[in-house]
Design a protein around this motif. Structure first.
Motif, PDB file in Angstrom:
ATOM      1  N   SER A 159       6.436   1.232  -6.168  1.00  0.00           N
ATOM      2  CA  SER A 159       5.708   0.007  -6.497  1.00  0.00           C
ATOM      3  C   SER A 159       5.361  -0.787  -5.247  1.00  0.00           C
ATOM      4  CB  SER A 159       6.550  -0.849  -7.445  1.00  0.00           C
ATOM      5  OG  SER A 159       5.905  -2.061  -7.739  1.00  0.00           O
ATOM      6  N   LYS A 160       6.317  -0.882  -4.330  1.00  0.00           N
ATOM      7  CA  LYS A 160       6.114  -1.642  -3.103  1.00  0.00           C
ATOM      8  C   LYS A 160       5.004  -1.050  -2.249  1.00  0.00           C
ATOM      9  CE  LYS A 160       8.899  -3.902   0.463  1.00  0.00           C
ATOM     10  NZ  LYS A 160      10.263  -4.013   1.060  1.00  0.00           N
ATOM     11  N   LEU A 161       4.882   0.284  -2.281  1.00  0.00           N
ATOM     12  CA  LEU A 161       3.851   0.959  -1.505  1.00  0.00           C
ATOM     13  C   LEU A 161       2.484   0.918  -2.187  1.00  0.00           C
ATOM     14  CD1 LEU A 161       5.858   4.081  -0.281  1.00  0.00           C
ATOM     15  CD2 LEU A 161       4.879   2.284   1.170  1.00  0.00           C
ATOM     16  N   GLY A 162       2.470   0.570  -3.473  1.00  0.00           N
ATOM     17  CA  GLY A 162       1.206   0.454  -4.182  1.00  0.00           C
ATOM     18  C   GLY A 162       0.826   1.652  -5.029  1.00  0.00           C
ATOM     19  N   PHE A 163       1.774   2.540  -5.321  1.00  0.00           N
ATOM     20  CA  PHE A 163       1.485   3.651  -6.224  1.00  0.00           C
ATOM     21  C   PHE A 163       1.213   3.119  -7.625  1.00  0.00           C
ATOM     22  CE2 PHE A 163       3.552   6.172  -2.923  1.00  0.00           C
ATOM     23  CZ  PHE A 163       2.798   7.341  -2.939  1.00  0.00           C
ATOM     24  N   ASP A 164       0.378   3.843  -8.354  1.00  0.00           N
ATOM     25  CA  ASP A 164       0.060   3.462  -9.732  1.00  0.00           C
ATOM     26  C   ASP A 164       1.056   4.004 -10.741  1.00  0.00           C
ATOM     27  OD1 ASP A 164      -2.513   2.158  -9.180  1.00  0.00           O
ATOM     28  OD2 ASP A 164      -3.193   4.172  -8.639  1.00  0.00           O
ATOM     29  N   ALA A 165       1.726   5.127 -10.398  1.00  0.00           N
ATOM     30  CA  ALA A 165       2.526   5.813 -11.407  1.00  0.00           C
ATOM     31  C   ALA A 165       3.602   6.682 -10.768  1.00  0.00           C
ATOM     32  CB  ALA A 165       1.618   6.681 -12.276  1.00  0.00           C
ATOM     33  N   ILE A 166       4.501   7.169 -11.622  1.00  0.00           N
ATOM     34  CA  ILE A 166       5.496   8.152 -11.216  1.00  0.00           C
ATOM     35  C   ILE A 166       5.366   9.385 -12.107  1.00  0.00           C
ATOM     36  CG2 ILE A 166       7.145   6.471 -10.322  1.00  0.00           C
ATOM     37  CD1 ILE A 166       8.750   6.885 -12.988  1.00  0.00           C
ATOM     38  N   GLU A 167       5.706  10.523 -11.549  1.00  0.00           N
ATOM     39  CA  GLU A 167       5.845  11.771 -12.310  1.00  0.00           C
ATOM     40  C   GLU A 167       7.325  12.100 -12.298  1.00  0.00           C
ATOM     41  OE1 GLU A 167       4.580  16.431 -11.773  1.00  0.00           O
ATOM     42  OE2 GLU A 167       3.100  14.890 -11.270  1.00  0.00           O
ATOM     43  N   LEU A 168       7.907  12.305 -13.464  1.00  0.00           N
ATOM     44  CA  LEU A 168       9.360  12.323 -13.597  1.00  0.00           C
ATOM     45  C   LEU A 168       9.898  13.694 -13.996  1.00  0.00           C
ATOM     46  CD1 LEU A 168      11.766  10.346 -13.450  1.00  0.00           C
ATOM     47  CD2 LEU A 168      11.369   9.824 -15.861  1.00  0.00           C
ATOM     48  N   PHE A 169      10.969  14.101 -13.319  1.00  0.00           N
ATOM     49  CA  PHE A 169      11.646  15.362 -13.629  1.00  0.00           C
ATOM     50  C   PHE A 169      13.087  15.046 -14.013  1.00  0.00           C
ATOM     51  CE2 PHE A 169       8.123  16.223 -10.933  1.00  0.00           C
ATOM     52  CZ  PHE A 169       7.609  17.431 -11.377  1.00  0.00           C
ATOM     53  N   THR A 170      13.429  15.328 -15.265  1.00  0.00           N
ATOM     54  CA  THR A 170      14.770  15.054 -15.771  1.00  0.00           C
ATOM     55  C   THR A 170      15.394  16.328 -16.326  1.00  0.00           C
ATOM     56  OG1 THR A 170      14.043  14.545 -18.020  1.00  0.00           O
ATOM     57  CG2 THR A 170      14.041  12.736 -16.424  1.00  0.00           C
ATOM     58  N   ALA A 171      16.702  16.298 -16.538  1.00  0.00           N
ATOM     59  CA  ALA A 171      17.410  17.465 -17.039  1.00  0.00           C
ATOM     60  C   ALA A 171      17.132  17.728 -18.511  1.00  0.00           C
ATOM     61  CB  ALA A 171      18.911  17.297 -16.817  1.00  0.00           C
ATOM     62  N   SER A 172      16.768  16.682 -19.237  1.00  0.00           N
ATOM     63  CA  SER A 172      16.505  16.811 -20.674  1.00  0.00           C
ATOM     64  C   SER A 172      15.720  15.597 -21.142  1.00  0.00           C
ATOM     65  CB  SER A 172      17.822  16.912 -21.457  1.00  0.00           C
ATOM     66  OG  SER A 172      18.570  15.713 -21.307  1.00  0.00           O
ATOM     67  N   ALA A 173      15.276  15.665 -22.381  1.00  0.00           N
ATOM     68  CA  ALA A 173      14.475  14.567 -22.932  1.00  0.00           C
ATOM     69  C   ALA A 173      15.301  13.306 -23.168  1.00  0.00           C
ATOM     70  CB  ALA A 173      13.826  15.013 -24.235  1.00  0.00           C
ATOM     71  N   ASP A 174      16.603  13.460 -23.288  1.00  0.00           N
ATOM     72  CA  ASP A 174      17.444  12.289 -23.548  1.00  0.00           C
ATOM     73  C   ASP A 174      18.240  11.855 -22.318  1.00  0.00           C
ATOM     74  OD1 ASP A 174      19.216  14.395 -23.413  1.00  0.00           O
ATOM     75  OD2 ASP A 174      20.079  14.099 -25.412  1.00  0.00           O
ATOM     76  N   ALA A 175      17.837  12.346 -21.138  1.00  0.00           N
ATOM     77  CA  ALA A 175      18.550  11.979 -19.911  1.00  0.00           C
ATOM     78  C   ALA A 175      18.341  10.507 -19.558  1.00  0.00           C
ATOM     79  CB  ALA A 175      18.090  12.861 -18.754  1.00  0.00           C
ATOM     80  N   ILE A 176      17.227   9.955 -20.001  1.00  0.00           N
ATOM     81  CA  ILE A 176      16.926   8.536 -19.783  1.00  0.00           C
ATOM     82  C   ILE A 176      16.543   7.928 -21.122  1.00  0.00           C
ATOM     83  CG2 ILE A 176      15.448   6.874 -18.592  1.00  0.00           C
ATOM     84  CD1 ILE A 176      14.879   9.044 -16.538  1.00  0.00           C
ATOM     85  N   GLU A 177      17.112   6.787 -21.443  1.00  0.00           N
ATOM     86  CA  GLU A 177      16.759   6.119 -22.686  1.00  0.00           C
ATOM     87  C   GLU A 177      15.343   5.555 -22.577  1.00  0.00           C
ATOM     88  OE1 GLU A 177      19.695   3.183 -23.527  1.00  0.00           O
ATOM     89  OE2 GLU A 177      21.266   4.646 -23.978  1.00  0.00           O
ATOM     90  N   ILE A 178      14.544   5.791 -23.612  1.00  0.00           N
ATOM     91  CA  ILE A 178      13.148   5.357 -23.598  1.00  0.00           C
ATOM     92  C   ILE A 178      13.009   3.848 -23.388  1.00  0.00           C
ATOM     93  CG2 ILE A 178      11.095   5.103 -25.071  1.00  0.00           C
ATOM     94  CD1 ILE A 178      11.639   7.949 -26.074  1.00  0.00           C
ATOM     95  N   PRO A 179      13.788   3.011 -24.081  1.00  0.00           N
ATOM     96  CA  PRO A 179      13.659   1.560 -23.841  1.00  0.00           C
ATOM     97  C   PRO A 179      13.962   1.176 -22.391  1.00  0.00           C
ATOM     98  CG  PRO A 179      14.823   1.971 -25.883  1.00  0.00           C
ATOM     99  CD  PRO A 179      14.713   3.297 -25.196  1.00  0.00           C
ATOM    100  N   LYS A 180      14.935   1.848 -21.783  1.00  0.00           N
ATOM    101  CA  LYS A 180      15.288   1.550 -20.393  1.00  0.00           C
ATOM    102  C   LYS A 180      14.138   1.917 -19.455  1.00  0.00           C
ATOM    103  CE  LYS A 180      17.821   0.486 -16.821  1.00  0.00           C
ATOM    104  NZ  LYS A 180      18.078  -0.937 -16.489  1.00  0.00           N
ATOM    105  N   LEU A 181      13.535   3.082 -19.680  1.00  0.00           N
ATOM    106  CA  LEU A 181      12.427   3.493 -18.829  1.00  0.00           C
ATOM    107  C   LEU A 181      11.228   2.561 -19.018  1.00  0.00           C
ATOM    108  CD1 LEU A 181      11.262   5.375 -16.744  1.00  0.00           C
ATOM    109  CD2 LEU A 181      10.638   6.967 -18.578  1.00  0.00           C
TER     110      LEU A 181
END
Length: 271
Positions: free
Chosen positions: A33-55
């Motif tokens: 964000s600080k550098l001015g990127f518009d987005a992230i592409e994310l690689f996780t171990a599984s679909a539930d590795a990150i809670e959707i509300p948190k992301l």
């Protein structure tokens, strides 16, 4: 508008891969964000590795979008591919990818099929293996349509797969499918190995492209190899591409410098 994107990987088993940021999701997002990127592409171990509300909370906090989610953990951790001779493994691979698609769809982001496409194994028939791939992509494409997203298929170079290595091969294969919800990933690193002419391939097969990976000929950040970006950037703009250009590159010489190099090159060619 073409948008900038940087990769963040949270899977220890793929730590040597071409990802800019590692391990700490929020720290990576803060830097992006600080550098001015518009987005992230994310690689996780599984679909539930990150809670959707948190992301969702973090994306809003740092004014970022989720451009795409990777599925490579399905192969690296679980050994699953869409072309495994074992039908049960193929079914599990499809289920894993569907779960990742559901996760991404919460953010209107596609899932990417790279290494999970697999290979034609020694002794196996090419026609049969390609029929397994078509069957899987048809099922997954229909699931993508139901979720309101696309599915991204990545032609890899010959050293990583013997299925489909070029935009032409990928495009012609997509034309054989029942679904129209599968697009191609134009990875400039793989294309540097396989394409006779990168810009001409993009111009000819551009309508099939749904995502772009931004890395130089040596998989370092753009500008650290011998890729000639001027003509490539013009071809990307000529086809009317309005998606993400995502830095799937080695964190050379370090993650922060790699991110700075990438955003500088992105602005040079696309802004």
């Amino acid at each position: 508008m073409i948008k900038s994107c940087v990769t963040i990987a949270l899977v220890p088993q793929i730590k040597t891969g071409p990802w800019i940021f590692w391990e700490d999701l929020e720290a990576g997002m803060h830097k992006a964000s600080k550098l001015g990127f518009d987005a992230i592409e994310l690689f996780t171990a599984s679909a539930d590795a990150i809670e959707i509300p948190k992301l969702k909370e973090l994306l809003e906090k740092y004014n970022l979008e989720l451009a795409a989610v990777g599925t490579g953990a399905g192969k690296v951790i679980h050994g699953m591919t869409l072309t495994d001779p074992n039908s049960e493994i193929r079914k599990k691979a499809i289920s894993f990818i569907k779960e990742m698609m559901d996760f991404g769809a919460a953010f209107r982001a596609p899932a990417i099929i790279g290494s999970m496409q697999g290979n034609i194994l020694p002794g196996n028939d090419r026609e049969e293996t390609m029929s397994w791939l078509a069957e899987a992509l048809n099922e997954l494409g229909k699931h993508a349509e139901a979720k309101g997203v696309t599915l991204i298929y990545e032609p890899l170079n010959r050293y990583e797969t013997n299925l489909l290595n070029t935009l032409e091969a990928g495009s012609k294969f997509l034309d054989t499918l029942d679904t129209k919800s599968v697009k191609l990933l134009a990875d400039l690193f793989h294309m540097n190995i396989e394409e006779e002419n990168l810009e001409q391939s993009i111009l000819k097969w551009g309508k099939y492209i749904g995502h772009i990976h931004f890395a130089d000929s040596n998989r370092r950040p753009m500008g650290f190899g011998h890729t000639s970006m001027r003509e490539i950037a013009e071809s990307i703009k000529t086809i009317g591409y309005s998606g993400f250009v995502s830095a799937e590159a080695f964190p050379y010489p370090n993650p922060d410098a790699a991110a700075e190099q990438t955003i500088g090159e992105f602005r040079k060619w696309f802004r």
